[in-house]
Design an enzyme around this catalytic site. Structure first.
Site, short mmCIF file in Angstrom:
data_model
loop_
_atom_site.label_atom_id
_atom_site.label_comp_id
_atom_site.label_asym_id
_atom_site.label_seq_id
_atom_site.Cartn_x
_atom_site.Cartn_y
_atom_site.Cartn_z
N CYS A 71 1.61 6.02 4.28
CA CYS A 71 1.21 6.36 2.92
C CYS A 71 1.83 5.35 1.97
O CYS A 71 3.06 5.29 1.83
CB CYS A 71 1.66 7.78 2.56
SG CYS A 71 1.32 8.24 0.85
N GLU A 212 -9.11 11.59 0.90
CA GLU A 212 -8.11 11.34 1.94
C GLU A 212 -8.25 12.31 3.10
O GLU A 212 -8.40 13.52 2.91
CB GLU A 212 -6.70 11.44 1.36
CG GLU A 212 -6.33 10.26 0.48
CD GLU A 212 -4.83 10.08 0.37
OE1 GLU A 212 -4.17 9.94 1.43
OE2 GLU A 212 -4.31 10.08 -0.75
#
Length: 283
Positions: A71, A212
């Site tokens: 991330c 996402e």
């Protein structure tokens, strides 16, 4: 469980210092704390752990409890956490992730980290390694049919899989709640996929919204911004660097091409510290 809420341009996570805390069930804890009505409210859970390969390890879990490889916004906040909370005094650190060891440069102002530049590593373009079902050495500007409509996709892995779609229509008007899940779970993506919907504003500016994998639409995605920049360069839409505009703010992304690394620079913000009372089944 003591925690800190942080965000990178709106991509927010609950951070736990696992040099001091223990999280017995990270998958269940991620789902619990991420709930925006009954939990803390976040896009997921990030554990800061000791590492034998780097200065620290980042273990990242999506809002649905699934483990994420990497991330970009999250790792910037990890850098801010370890410096601001006195776990390191270095302004250049390394962080172990499932996508490899990442190296970060910290900008410190008035004793606190304000900006972080991350060497995200080289993009992976091989369809087998993204992974995506596609012919050829790269999946660049290839058709993908979703819900009866054909899109042109470019697929990039930045440690996690991304499908980048350039559109003429303004991405701000897209119904991502409707089309996002269809991209994420499309059978051509064996590990599901993060999907970026992109407008090219000019040769140095891209506007992006992201769906996402495991979390739905978020205000920002650092690996997604990197994948978008790479995809735009591969399609001749930008040069070697660009500002990527996301709902939560802007990221500066650069890539010289080839096997060179992608660099991402942006802010990291601490929101608050707290203590969560976990249900017995998570202890």
């Amino acid at each position: 469980m003591k925690f800190t809420k942080m965000h990178g341009i709106g991509n927010d996570y609950v951070y736990v210092n696992c040099l001091e805390e223990q999280v017995a069930n990270p998958e269940g804890t991620a789902k619990f704390v991420s709930d925006r009505h009954f939990g803390v409210g976040s896009d997921g859970l990030i554990l800061i752990k000791p590492s034998e390969k780097a200065d620290f390890e980042m273990a990242m879990y999506n809002a649905d409890g699934s483990r994420g490889e990497m991330c970009g916004n999250g790792i910037r906040c990890v850098a801010k956490y370890v410096y601001d909370y006195g776990l390191t005094d270095k302004t250049a650190i390394s962080v172990e992730t499932l996508a490899g060891v990442k190296r970060l440069e910290l900008t410190v102002e008035n004793g606190k980290v304000s900006m972080v530049k991350v060497n995200m590593g080289a993009p992976e373009l091989s369809p087998q390694k993204v992974p995506v079902q596609a012919n050829g050495e790269q999946a660049v500007n290839v058709p993908l049919e979703v819900d009866g409509k054909t899109y042109q996709m470019t697929c990039v892995s930045m440690g996690n899989p991304h499908c980048v779609v350039f559109l003429e229509e303004d991405v701000r008007g897209l119904d991502l709640e409707k089309i996002g899940p269809s991209f994420e779970c499309h059978p051509r993506f064996p590990k599901r996929v993060n999907t970026e919907f992109v407008n090219v504003l000019d040769k140095g500016t891209l506007r992006m919204r992201v769906w996402e994998r495991g979390s739905g639409e978020t205000l920002a995605c650092g690996t997604g911004a990197c994948a978008t920049m790479v995809a735009a360069a591969l399609n001749g839409k930008v040069g070697k660097e660009a500002i990527v505009q996301l709902l939560g703010g802007d990221l500066h992304i650069s890539w010289a091409g080839g096997d060179g690394p992608v660099y991402m620079e942006g802010p990291a913000t601490t929101v608050f510290d707290g203590e969560a009372l976990l249900p017995p089944e998570l202890l």
